[in-house]
Design an enzyme around this catalytic site. Structure first.
Site, PDB file in Angstrom:
ATOM      1  N   GLU A 327      42.890  40.773  49.900  1.00  0.00           N
ATOM      2  CA  GLU A 327      43.128  39.606  49.053  1.00  0.00           C
ATOM      3  C   GLU A 327      42.928  39.994  47.591  1.00  0.00           C
ATOM      4  O   GLU A 327      41.905  40.576  47.232  1.00  0.00           O
ATOM      5  CB  GLU A 327      42.158  38.472  49.380  1.00  0.00           C
ATOM      6  N   CYS A 328      43.898  39.690  46.759  1.00  0.00           N
ATOM      7  CA  CYS A 328      43.827  39.899  45.311  1.00  0.00           C
ATOM      8  C   CYS A 328      43.386  41.322  44.993  1.00  0.00           C
ATOM      9  O   CYS A 328      44.152  42.261  45.167  1.00  0.00           O
ATOM     10  CB  CYS A 328      42.905  38.855  44.671  1.00  0.00           C
ATOM     11  N   GLY A 329      42.141  41.534  44.544  1.00  0.00           N
ATOM     12  CA  GLY A 329      41.695  42.881  44.242  1.00  0.00           C
ATOM     13  C   GLY A 329      41.773  43.805  45.433  1.00  0.00           C
ATOM     14  O   GLY A 329      42.117  44.988  45.308  1.00  0.00           O
ATOM     15  N   THR A 427      47.708  39.706  50.072  1.00  0.00           N
ATOM     16  CA  THR A 427      48.141  38.557  49.271  1.00  0.00           C
ATOM     17  C   THR A 427      47.371  38.554  47.961  1.00  0.00           C
ATOM     18  O   THR A 427      46.252  39.083  47.875  1.00  0.00           O
ATOM     19  CB  THR A 427      47.865  37.219  49.988  1.00  0.00           C
TER      20      THR A 427
END
Length: 436
Positions: A327-329, A427
């Protein structure tokens, strides 16, 4: 029976978190059990709440969660004496289109729970106008009740007197006024406050904030303004399926942005979670059946991540036979390369073709509704996932198959679709809940 109160403000940056932490610690010092919550998608503040109260805090979110989920989450405050919900942004700030049970505004939570609002107002650069703002917020939405006001960063006694008189004329209680006090400022970085776990002196800072607030705010009057509350436990909890039976979870200063209610929901469903630190060059647990890399600050540690060969090779070996999600990072680290703020390109895990840059910064912020085009750990193809995206990195390349069709809160399709390749998925949004 516990009492409940919402801490909110006209805008961000006026001192909601500091006041929430100070009140929580001050009442705890008096022997009261205090439970905190965070309204909205901020994943940093709950750790500060836990540091102040000794009790785990979670997010409640009217855009992403239904009333049953919110009732389930807040019911943990049933054995507390005081329950505080810290708001996000301004009291009525949310998105334009209604989500599951509201727009994501703090006011939704206040009205839903029936708790009055303690308004934090920073009257810097104004005097009587502060009373006009407070009166406008009091009258804007009939279902939201204002308990009173705490003034923050007042410039002088004369300044305080002017604001107090105007608020008194408007029929609004003033519980206290805080002069400027640098010793209780919480350090910040580009995604918000520096995380509680990174601050060795956080306990002392909260103690000083509690002492300072107790000196300038009528704690008894604030407590009397809170509403008696009989929590109604919901039959259904958070609608989240664990991504696996045994989850290897990256957890350190670079990978820490995961909502506490998500981890609790996974454990409640019977999953085991084993943590590992990529920054310490640790590989995921070989006995796990799924690996999850949450968001955080990999852009601040990109060189170290690139140099940690044991972590990267262990992650690649894991992904040969089992699913890995970021997720993200965490998504950025699953990619091929990450360019840091100085323009230096660092090799990442290479499980996805994603290339990101923190040198070319642009803010991406908002709620996300994703319909999965393919399965990801814990969720089937076609599932509708609600989450929130907040980062400054840009995509330089994304050659893989999109994971989902993603919309913002207005229904507009956005370009950050996530991606998938083999057993790897990722994501840019942080998952909050799945639609029932």
């Amino acid at each position: 029976m516990p009492v409940g109160l919402v801490i909110s403000a006209p805008a961000s940056g006026v001192g909601k978190t500091t006041l929430t932490l100070a009140l929580a610690r001050a009442w705890r010092n008096r022997g009261l059990n205090v439970q905190c919550f965070k309204s909205g998608p901020d994943y940093i503040d709950p750790a500060f709440h836990a540091a102040a109260t000794g009790r785990a805090s979670v997010n409640v979110d009217s855009w992403a969660m239904d009333r049953a989920t919110i009732s389930h989450l807040v019911s943990r405050g049933a054995d507390a004496d005081v329950v505080l919900a810290e708001g996000s942004m301004g009291l009525f700030d949310g998105v334009a289109a209604r989500g599951v049970s509201g727009t994501g505004a703090t006011a939704d939570i206040a009205e839903m729970l029936g708790w009055p609002v303690l308004l934090v107002i920073d009257p810097s650069g104004q005097a009587q106008t502060a009373a006009a703002i407070a009166a406008g917020l009091r009258d804007y939405r009939p279902g939201v009740r204002l308990a009173g006001v705490a003034l923050n960063r007042v410039a002088s006694q004369r300044h305080e007197d002017l604001v107090r008189r105007a608020l008194d004329d408007a029929g609004i209680a003033v519980f206290g006024a805080l002069p400027r006090h640098a010793e209780i400022n919480l350090p910040k970085r580009h995604l918000g406050l520096v995380q509680a776990e990174e601050q060795a002196e956080i306990g002392k800072l909260i103690d000083e904030a509690a002492r300072f607030v107790a000196e300038h705010v009528d704690l008894d009057a604030v407590l009397r303004s809170a509403a008696s509350w009989s929590p109604q436990p919901a039959a259904n909890g958070v609608n989240v399926t664990p991504p696996g039976q045994r989850i290897a979870l990256a957890r350190d200063a670079a990978f820490s942005f995961v909502y506490p209610h998500m981890l609790e929901a996974w454990r409640a469903a019977g999953a085991d979670i084993s943590t590992f630190s990529p920054l310490a060059d640790e590989a995921p647990d070989a006995s796990a059946d799924v690996c999850w890399l949450p968001g955080g600050y990999p852009e601040l540690h990109a060189g170290k991540i690139a140099a940690n060969a044991r972590f990267r090779s262990g992650l690649r070996a894991f992904a040969e036979t089992r699913p890995v999600h970021g997720e993200c990072g965490g998504y950025m680290v699953l990619g091929t390369a990450l360019t840091d703020a100085d323009g230096v390109c660092h090799e990442m895990a290479g499980l996805l073709g994603l290339e990101t840059s923190f040198a070319k910064r642009r803010m991406h912020l908002g709620y996300r509704l994703a319909e999965l085009a393919a399965p990801m750990p814990g969720h089937r193809a076609g599932a509708r996932l609600r989450g929130h995206e907040f980062h400054y990195s840009t995509i330089a390349a994304q050659p893989d198959t999109p994971l989902a069709v993603v919309h913002d809160a207005t229904g507009a399709v956005i370009a950050e679709t996530g991606s998938r390749r083999g057993n790897a998925t990722g994501t840019f949004f942080h998952l909050i809940a799945e639609d029932r």
